[in-house]
Design a protein around this motif. Structure first.
Motif, short mmCIF file in Angstrom:
data_model
loop_
_atom_site.label_atom_id
_atom_site.label_comp_id
_atom_site.label_asym_id
_atom_site.label_seq_id
_atom_site.Cartn_x
_atom_site.Cartn_y
_atom_site.Cartn_z
N LEU A 147 11.83 3.28 16.74
CA LEU A 147 11.14 3.81 17.91
C LEU A 147 10.57 2.63 18.69
O LEU A 147 9.72 1.89 18.19
N ASP A 148 11.06 2.43 19.92
CA ASP A 148 10.58 1.33 20.75
C ASP A 148 9.29 1.72 21.44
O ASP A 148 9.23 2.73 22.14
N ILE A 149 8.25 0.92 21.25
CA ILE A 149 6.95 1.19 21.88
C ILE A 149 6.56 -0.01 22.72
O ILE A 149 6.45 -1.13 22.21
N ASP A 150 6.36 0.22 24.02
CA ASP A 150 5.98 -0.86 24.92
C ASP A 150 4.47 -1.07 24.85
O ASP A 150 3.69 -0.16 25.12
N VAL A 151 4.06 -2.29 24.47
CA VAL A 151 2.62 -2.55 24.30
C VAL A 151 2.06 -3.48 25.38
O VAL A 151 0.90 -3.88 25.33
N THR A 152 2.88 -3.80 26.39
CA THR A 152 2.50 -4.79 27.40
C THR A 152 1.13 -4.52 28.03
O THR A 152 0.34 -5.43 28.22
N ALA A 153 0.83 -3.26 28.34
CA ALA A 153 -0.42 -2.94 29.05
C ALA A 153 -1.63 -2.77 28.13
O ALA A 153 -2.75 -2.56 28.60
N LEU A 154 -1.43 -2.87 26.83
CA LEU A 154 -2.52 -2.62 25.88
C LEU A 154 -3.57 -3.74 25.93
O LEU A 154 -3.24 -4.91 25.83
N THR A 155 -4.85 -3.34 26.12
CA THR A 155 -5.92 -4.34 26.23
C THR A 155 -6.82 -4.29 24.99
O THR A 155 -6.71 -3.39 24.16
N ILE A 156 -7.72 -5.27 24.88
CA ILE A 156 -8.62 -5.37 23.72
C ILE A 156 -9.45 -4.10 23.57
O ILE A 156 -10.00 -3.57 24.54
N GLY A 157 -9.51 -3.61 22.33
CA GLY A 157 -10.31 -2.42 22.04
C GLY A 157 -9.54 -1.12 22.26
O GLY A 157 -10.03 -0.04 21.95
N LYS A 158 -8.34 -1.21 22.80
CA LYS A 158 -7.54 0.00 23.07
C LYS A 158 -6.49 0.19 21.97
O LYS A 158 -6.11 -0.75 21.28
N SER A 159 -6.00 1.43 21.86
CA SER A 159 -4.98 1.72 20.85
C SER A 159 -3.94 2.68 21.41
O SER A 159 -4.15 3.32 22.43
N ILE A 160 -2.81 2.75 20.71
CA ILE A 160 -1.77 3.74 21.05
C ILE A 160 -1.72 4.70 19.87
O ILE A 160 -1.59 4.28 18.72
N LYS A 161 -1.85 6.01 20.18
CA LYS A 161 -1.77 7.03 19.13
C LYS A 161 -0.42 7.73 19.23
O LYS A 161 0.25 7.68 20.26
N VAL A 162 -0.06 8.42 18.13
CA VAL A 162 1.22 9.15 18.10
C VAL A 162 1.29 10.13 19.27
O VAL A 162 2.33 10.30 19.90
N GLY A 163 0.17 10.75 19.59
CA GLY A 163 0.10 11.73 20.70
C GLY A 163 0.41 11.14 22.06
O GLY A 163 0.72 11.85 23.01
N ASP A 164 0.28 9.80 22.20
CA ASP A 164 0.56 9.13 23.49
C ASP A 164 2.05 8.90 23.68
O ASP A 164 2.48 8.48 24.75
N LEU A 165 2.84 9.09 22.61
CA LEU A 165 4.26 8.74 22.66
C LEU A 165 5.13 9.95 22.95
O LEU A 165 4.82 11.06 22.54
N HIS A 166 6.24 9.68 23.63
CA HIS A 166 7.22 10.75 23.86
C HIS A 166 8.61 10.15 23.80
O HIS A 166 8.88 9.16 24.47
#
Length: 198
Positions: A147-166
C-alpha cells in the motif's frame, strides 16, 4: 499480488511423531483450509507436507504472494494463513494455507510503503512507522503487493491513521483509529522551532 508455485504432497500420517520424522527429511507439515466445513461449521483442513526448499520462497520474504500449491499434480490457489516457528531455534515447524478463489473476498495484511520525504522530517522531526501491515478485504486478484502512502505533507506532531486512507477496490479491515505513521519532534526540531520563535 505476485504468484509463486510451491510443490507439496498430501499426507496421511498425522500426529507429533509423524511430523518429527517428516521434519528430519526436510519436509514441513502443513494444512490447507478450504471452503469445506465440518458439521460444526469449522473449516476442514487437508494435511499436506512441503519441502523446506519450496517454502523458503514464501516464508523468508517481506512480500505477500498468491500461492499455486501443486499437490501430487493437483493445483490449489492459496494464501499463507499462519506460520509456526520453534520458540528457541526459530526453525519453521508448521504452515497453514487458506484456499482462495477469484469470487470470494479474503482479508489479508498488506505491507505499508511510505513514499516521499515528509515536511516534518525536513524540519528535523523523526518518522515513526507504527504498523508494518494493514489488513484489507478484497478479491485476491485485486490485492496489491503493498500500500503506497504519500507522506510528503506530513508535519511534526501529525499522523496518518487507517481512516485517512482510501484505496480503490480495497476495504480496510484494520480499525480506522489505528495510527500508521507519525512524525515525532526531536531535540533538534524543538531547538529549531524555538530559534524561529525567538
Amino acid at each position: 499480488m505476485k504468484e509463486v508455485e510451491v510443490k507439496g504432497q498430501k499426507r496421511a500420517d498425522i500426529g507429533k511423531k509423524a511430523a518429527k520424522a517428516m521434519r528430519k527429511e526436510g519436509l514441513i507439515p502443513c494444512n490447507i483450509y478450504g471452503e469445506a466445513k465440518d458439521e460444526n461449521g469449522a473449516p476442514l483442513a487437508m494435511s499436506i507436507a512441503c519441502p523446506m526448499s519450496e517454502l523458503r520462497k514464501i516464508v523468508y520474504t517481506p512480500h505477500i504472494y498468491v500461492i499455486k500449491l501443486v499437490l501430487d499434480g493437483e493445483e490449489h490457489t492459496a494464501i499463507l494463513k499462519e506460520l509456526q516457528f520453534h520458540p528457541v531455534t526459530d526453525a519453521l515447524l508448521h504452515v497453514d494455507f487458506y484456499e482462495v478463489n477469484d469470487q470470494k473476498p479474503i482479508t489479508i495484511g498488506i505491507p505499508v510503503k511510505l513514499n516521499g520525504l515528509a515536511q516534518g522530517v525536513r524540519d528535523g522531526g523523526r518518522m515513526n512507522l507504527s504498523i508494518r501491515k494493514i489488513n484489507v478485504t478484497a478479491k485476491y486478484q485485486d490485492i496489491p503487493e503493498h500500500l503506497d502512502i504519500d507522506v510528503t505533507a506530513l508535519t511534526i506532531g501529525k499522523s496518518i491513521k487507517v481512516g485517512d486512507l482510501h484505496f480503490e477496490g480495497l476495504e480496510m479491515a484494520t480499525s480506522k483509529n489505528v495510527v500508521v505513521c507519525s512524525i515525532k519532534a526531536t531535540r533538534k526540531s524543538i531547538a529549531a522551532a524555538n530559534e524561529t520563535e525567538a
